[in-house]
Write a protein that holds these residues in place. Structure first.
Motif, PDB file in Angstrom:
ATOM      1  N   LEU A   1       0.847  -1.198   0.000  1.00  0.00           N
ATOM      2  CA  LEU A   1       0.000   0.000   0.000  1.00  0.00           C
ATOM      3  C   LEU A   1       0.878   1.242   0.000  1.00  0.00           C
ATOM      4  CD1 LEU A   1      -2.699  -1.210   2.550  1.00  0.00           C
ATOM      5  CD2 LEU A   1      -2.697  -1.399   0.044  1.00  0.00           C
ATOM      6  N   ARG A   2       1.549   1.409  -1.115  1.00  0.00           N
ATOM      7  CA  ARG A   2       2.446   2.562  -1.305  1.00  0.00           C
ATOM      8  C   ARG A   2       2.533   2.863  -2.791  1.00  0.00           C
ATOM      9  NH1 ARG A   2       8.488   0.482  -0.270  1.00  0.00           N
ATOM     10  NH2 ARG A   2       8.794   2.607  -0.875  1.00  0.00           N
ATOM     11  N   GLU A   3       2.920   4.079  -3.101  1.00  0.00           N
ATOM     12  CA  GLU A   3       2.983   4.497  -4.498  1.00  0.00           C
ATOM     13  C   GLU A   3       4.021   3.705  -5.288  1.00  0.00           C
ATOM     14  OE1 GLU A   3       3.645   8.736  -6.637  1.00  0.00           O
ATOM     15  OE2 GLU A   3       2.424   8.724  -4.807  1.00  0.00           O
ATOM     16  N   ASP A   4       5.197   3.514  -4.706  1.00  0.00           N
ATOM     17  CA  ASP A   4       6.279   2.778  -5.368  1.00  0.00           C
ATOM     18  C   ASP A   4       6.232   1.321  -4.902  1.00  0.00           C
ATOM     19  OD1 ASP A   4       8.544   2.195  -6.833  1.00  0.00           O
ATOM     20  OD2 ASP A   4       9.911   2.961  -5.298  1.00  0.00           O
ATOM     21  N   PHE A   5       5.321   0.535  -5.470  1.00  0.00           N
ATOM     22  CA  PHE A   5       5.050  -0.814  -4.973  1.00  0.00           C
ATOM     23  C   PHE A   5       5.917  -1.906  -5.590  1.00  0.00           C
ATOM     24  CE2 PHE A   5       2.158   0.168  -8.423  1.00  0.00           C
ATOM     25  CZ  PHE A   5       2.260  -0.933  -9.250  1.00  0.00           C
ATOM     26  N   VAL A   6       6.477  -1.671  -6.764  1.00  0.00           N
ATOM     27  CA  VAL A   6       7.195  -2.726  -7.488  1.00  0.00           C
ATOM     28  C   VAL A   6       8.423  -3.253  -6.724  1.00  0.00           C
ATOM     29  CG1 VAL A   6       8.449  -3.283  -9.618  1.00  0.00           C
ATOM     30  CG2 VAL A   6       6.305  -1.997  -9.717  1.00  0.00           C
ATOM     31  N   PRO A   7       9.265  -2.417  -6.126  1.00  0.00           N
ATOM     32  CA  PRO A   7      10.442  -2.967  -5.435  1.00  0.00           C
ATOM     33  C   PRO A   7      10.091  -3.957  -4.320  1.00  0.00           C
ATOM     34  CG  PRO A   7      10.736  -0.628  -5.807  1.00  0.00           C
ATOM     35  CD  PRO A   7       9.312  -0.940  -6.181  1.00  0.00           C
TER      36      PRO A   7
ATOM     37  N   THR B   1       8.701  -9.139   4.929  1.00  0.00           N
ATOM     38  CA  THR B   1       8.053  -8.085   4.143  1.00  0.00           C
ATOM     39  C   THR B   1       7.383  -7.068   5.052  1.00  0.00           C
ATOM     40  OG1 THR B   1       7.711  -9.573   2.280  1.00  0.00           O
ATOM     41  CG2 THR B   1       6.313  -7.607   2.368  1.00  0.00           C
ATOM     42  N   PHE B   2       6.622  -7.540   6.041  1.00  0.00           N
ATOM     43  CA  PHE B   2       5.946  -6.615   6.954  1.00  0.00           C
ATOM     44  C   PHE B   2       6.955  -5.776   7.752  1.00  0.00           C
ATOM     45  CE2 PHE B   2       2.073  -9.576   7.036  1.00  0.00           C
ATOM     46  CZ  PHE B   2       1.369  -8.774   6.156  1.00  0.00           C
ATOM     47  N   GLU B   3       8.030  -6.399   8.198  1.00  0.00           N
ATOM     48  CA  GLU B   3       9.040  -5.653   8.957  1.00  0.00           C
ATOM     49  C   GLU B   3       9.718  -4.605   8.094  1.00  0.00           C
ATOM     50  OE1 GLU B   3      11.481  -8.779  10.534  1.00  0.00           O
ATOM     51  OE2 GLU B   3      10.257  -8.948  12.346  1.00  0.00           O
ATOM     52  N   THR B   4      10.043  -4.955   6.856  1.00  0.00           N
ATOM     53  CA  THR B   4      10.680  -3.998   5.946  1.00  0.00           C
ATOM     54  C   THR B   4       9.757  -2.819   5.668  1.00  0.00           C
ATOM     55  OG1 THR B   4      11.956  -5.767   4.914  1.00  0.00           O
ATOM     56  CG2 THR B   4      11.722  -3.732   3.657  1.00  0.00           C
ATOM     57  N   LEU B   5       8.486  -3.103   5.403  1.00  0.00           N
ATOM     58  CA  LEU B   5       7.537  -2.028   5.138  1.00  0.00           C
ATOM     59  C   LEU B   5       7.277  -1.195   6.387  1.00  0.00           C
ATOM     60  CD1 LEU B   5       5.042  -3.917   2.835  1.00  0.00           C
ATOM     61  CD2 LEU B   5       6.598  -2.091   2.160  1.00  0.00           C
ATOM     62  N   SER B   6       7.272  -1.824   7.541  1.00  0.00           N
ATOM     63  CA  SER B   6       7.054  -1.113   8.804  1.00  0.00           C
ATOM     64  C   SER B   6       8.156  -0.086   9.051  1.00  0.00           C
ATOM     65  CB  SER B   6       6.995  -2.104   9.953  1.00  0.00           C
ATOM     66  OG  SER B   6       6.885  -1.426  11.174  1.00  0.00           O
ATOM     67  N   ASP B   7       9.380  -0.431   8.679  1.00  0.00           N
ATOM     68  CA  ASP B   7      10.506   0.502   8.835  1.00  0.00           C
ATOM     69  C   ASP B   7      10.265   1.788   8.058  1.00  0.00           C
ATOM     70  OD1 ASP B   7      11.757  -1.349  10.422  1.00  0.00           O
ATOM     71  OD2 ASP B   7      13.121  -2.069   8.847  1.00  0.00           O
ATOM     72  N   ARG B   8       9.464   1.712   7.007  1.00  0.00           N
ATOM     73  CA  ARG B   8       9.147   2.879   6.167  1.00  0.00           C
ATOM     74  C   ARG B   8       7.752   3.423   6.468  1.00  0.00           C
ATOM     75  NH1 ARG B   8      10.234  -0.699   1.071  1.00  0.00           N
ATOM     76  NH2 ARG B   8      12.378  -1.256   1.443  1.00  0.00           N
ATOM     77  N   SER B   9       7.102   2.916   7.516  1.00  0.00           N
ATOM     78  CA  SER B   9       5.733   3.298   7.882  1.00  0.00           C
ATOM     79  C   SER B   9       4.732   2.973   6.776  1.00  0.00           C
ATOM     80  CB  SER B   9       5.662   4.783   8.252  1.00  0.00           C
ATOM     81  OG  SER B   9       6.461   5.048   9.368  1.00  0.00           O
ATOM     82  N   ASP B  10       4.983   1.891   6.036  1.00  0.00           N
ATOM     83  CA  ASP B  10       4.078   1.429   4.983  1.00  0.00           C
ATOM     84  C   ASP B  10       3.384   0.156   5.439  1.00  0.00           C
ATOM     85  OD1 ASP B  10       4.656   3.451   3.084  1.00  0.00           O
ATOM     86  OD2 ASP B  10       6.480   2.396   2.480  1.00  0.00           O
ATOM     87  N   LYS B  11       2.357  -0.233   4.694  1.00  0.00           N
ATOM     88  CA  LYS B  11       1.610  -1.462   4.951  1.00  0.00           C
ATOM     89  C   LYS B  11       1.477  -2.252   3.656  1.00  0.00           C
ATOM     90  CE  LYS B  11      -1.306   0.253   8.726  1.00  0.00           C
ATOM     91  NZ  LYS B  11      -0.351   1.171   9.211  1.00  0.00           N
ATOM     92  N   ALA B  12       0.992  -3.494   3.779  1.00  0.00           N
ATOM     93  CA  ALA B  12       0.770  -4.336   2.601  1.00  0.00           C
ATOM     94  C   ALA B  12      -0.362  -5.308   2.892  1.00  0.00           C
ATOM     95  CB  ALA B  12       2.031  -5.106   2.237  1.00  0.00           C
ATOM     96  N   VAL B  13      -0.960  -5.800   1.808  1.00  0.00           N
ATOM     97  CA  VAL B  13      -1.983  -6.834   1.881  1.00  0.00           C
ATOM     98  C   VAL B  13      -1.453  -8.054   1.132  1.00  0.00           C
ATOM     99  CG1 VAL B  13      -4.315  -7.484   1.168  1.00  0.00           C
ATOM    100  CG2 VAL B  13      -3.856  -5.139   1.955  1.00  0.00           C
ATOM    101  N   PHE B  14      -1.567  -9.226   1.761  1.00  0.00           N
ATOM    102  CA  PHE B  14      -1.297 -10.490   1.090  1.00  0.00           C
ATOM    103  C   PHE B  14      -2.630 -11.194   0.883  1.00  0.00           C
ATOM    104  CE2 PHE B  14       2.934  -9.924   2.915  1.00  0.00           C
ATOM    105  CZ  PHE B  14       3.747 -10.389   1.900  1.00  0.00           C
ATOM    106  N   VAL B  15      -2.839 -11.733  -0.313  1.00  0.00           N
ATOM    107  CA  VAL B  15      -4.004 -12.566  -0.602  1.00  0.00           C
ATOM    108  C   VAL B  15      -3.468 -13.942  -0.946  1.00  0.00           C
ATOM    109  CG1 VAL B  15      -5.984 -12.917  -2.115  1.00  0.00           C
ATOM    110  CG2 VAL B  15      -5.321 -10.590  -1.449  1.00  0.00           C
ATOM    111  N   MET B  16      -3.992 -14.969  -0.238  1.00  0.00           N
ATOM    112  CA  MET B  16      -3.409 -16.285  -0.360  1.00  0.00           C
ATOM    113  C   MET B  16      -4.511 -17.351  -0.409  1.00  0.00           C
ATOM    114  SD  MET B  16      -0.346 -17.675   2.099  1.00  0.00           S
ATOM    115  CE  MET B  16      -1.281 -17.542   3.583  1.00  0.00           C
ATOM    116  N   LYS B  17      -4.307 -18.335  -1.290  1.00  0.00           N
ATOM    117  CA  LYS B  17      -5.163 -19.518  -1.352  1.00  0.00           C
ATOM    118  C   LYS B  17      -4.268 -20.738  -1.201  1.00  0.00           C
ATOM    119  CE  LYS B  17      -6.913 -17.747  -5.202  1.00  0.00           C
ATOM    120  NZ  LYS B  17      -7.581 -17.744  -6.511  1.00  0.00           N
ATOM    121  N   VAL B  18      -4.761 -21.720  -0.461  1.00  0.00           N
ATOM    122  CA  VAL B  18      -3.974 -22.931  -0.205  1.00  0.00           C
ATOM    123  C   VAL B  18      -4.746 -24.141  -0.735  1.00  0.00           C
ATOM    124  CG1 VAL B  18      -2.847 -24.341   1.555  1.00  0.00           C
ATOM    125  CG2 VAL B  18      -3.022 -21.856   1.862  1.00  0.00           C
ATOM    126  N   LEU B  19      -4.076 -24.975  -1.509  1.00  0.00           N
ATOM    127  CA  LEU B  19      -4.676 -26.168  -2.097  1.00  0.00           C
ATOM    128  C   LEU B  19      -3.901 -27.396  -1.624  1.00  0.00           C
ATOM    129  CD1 LEU B  19      -6.501 -27.635  -4.183  1.00  0.00           C
ATOM    130  CD2 LEU B  19      -4.694 -27.195  -5.859  1.00  0.00           C
TER     131      LEU B  19
END
Length: 86
Positions: free
Chosen positions: A12-18, A62-80
């Motif tokens: 959930l940030r403008e520069d999401f690709v990295p 991933t969450f820790e890295t984004l937290s260092d920058r005060s950013d957040k993220a969403v993971f969507v996951m399906k398990v088969l």
């Protein structure tokens, strides 16, 4: 027992690709898993314990890295599973 996981990361940030590339690079670096990536999601295949161990570690990283920058993220996951052992 083998499983398959389909996962997508939405930083959930403008520069999401990295953040996505870093996550995919870490997943692909684990030789125990088969990783298949396309434009919509990534699929992981392997033994249940190994897949879950890698996901637990890499989601946290991933969450820790984004937290260092005060950013957040969403993971969507399906398990088969269970899948036939490769």
């Amino acid at each position: 027992m083998d499983i398959g996981v389909e996962i997508s990361l939405y930083p959930l940030r403008e520069d999401f690709v990295p953040a996505i590339r870093e996550f995919l690079d870490r997943l692909s670096g684990d030789a125990r898993l088969r990783v298949v990536t396309n434009s919509m999601s990534t699929q992981l295949f392997g033994a249940y314990e190994e897949v879950m161990e890698v996901l637990r570690r890499e989601l946290r990283t991933t969450f820790e890295t984004l937290s260092d920058r005060s950013d957040k993220a969403v993971f969507v996951m399906k398990v088969l599973g269970p899948l036939p052992t490769a």
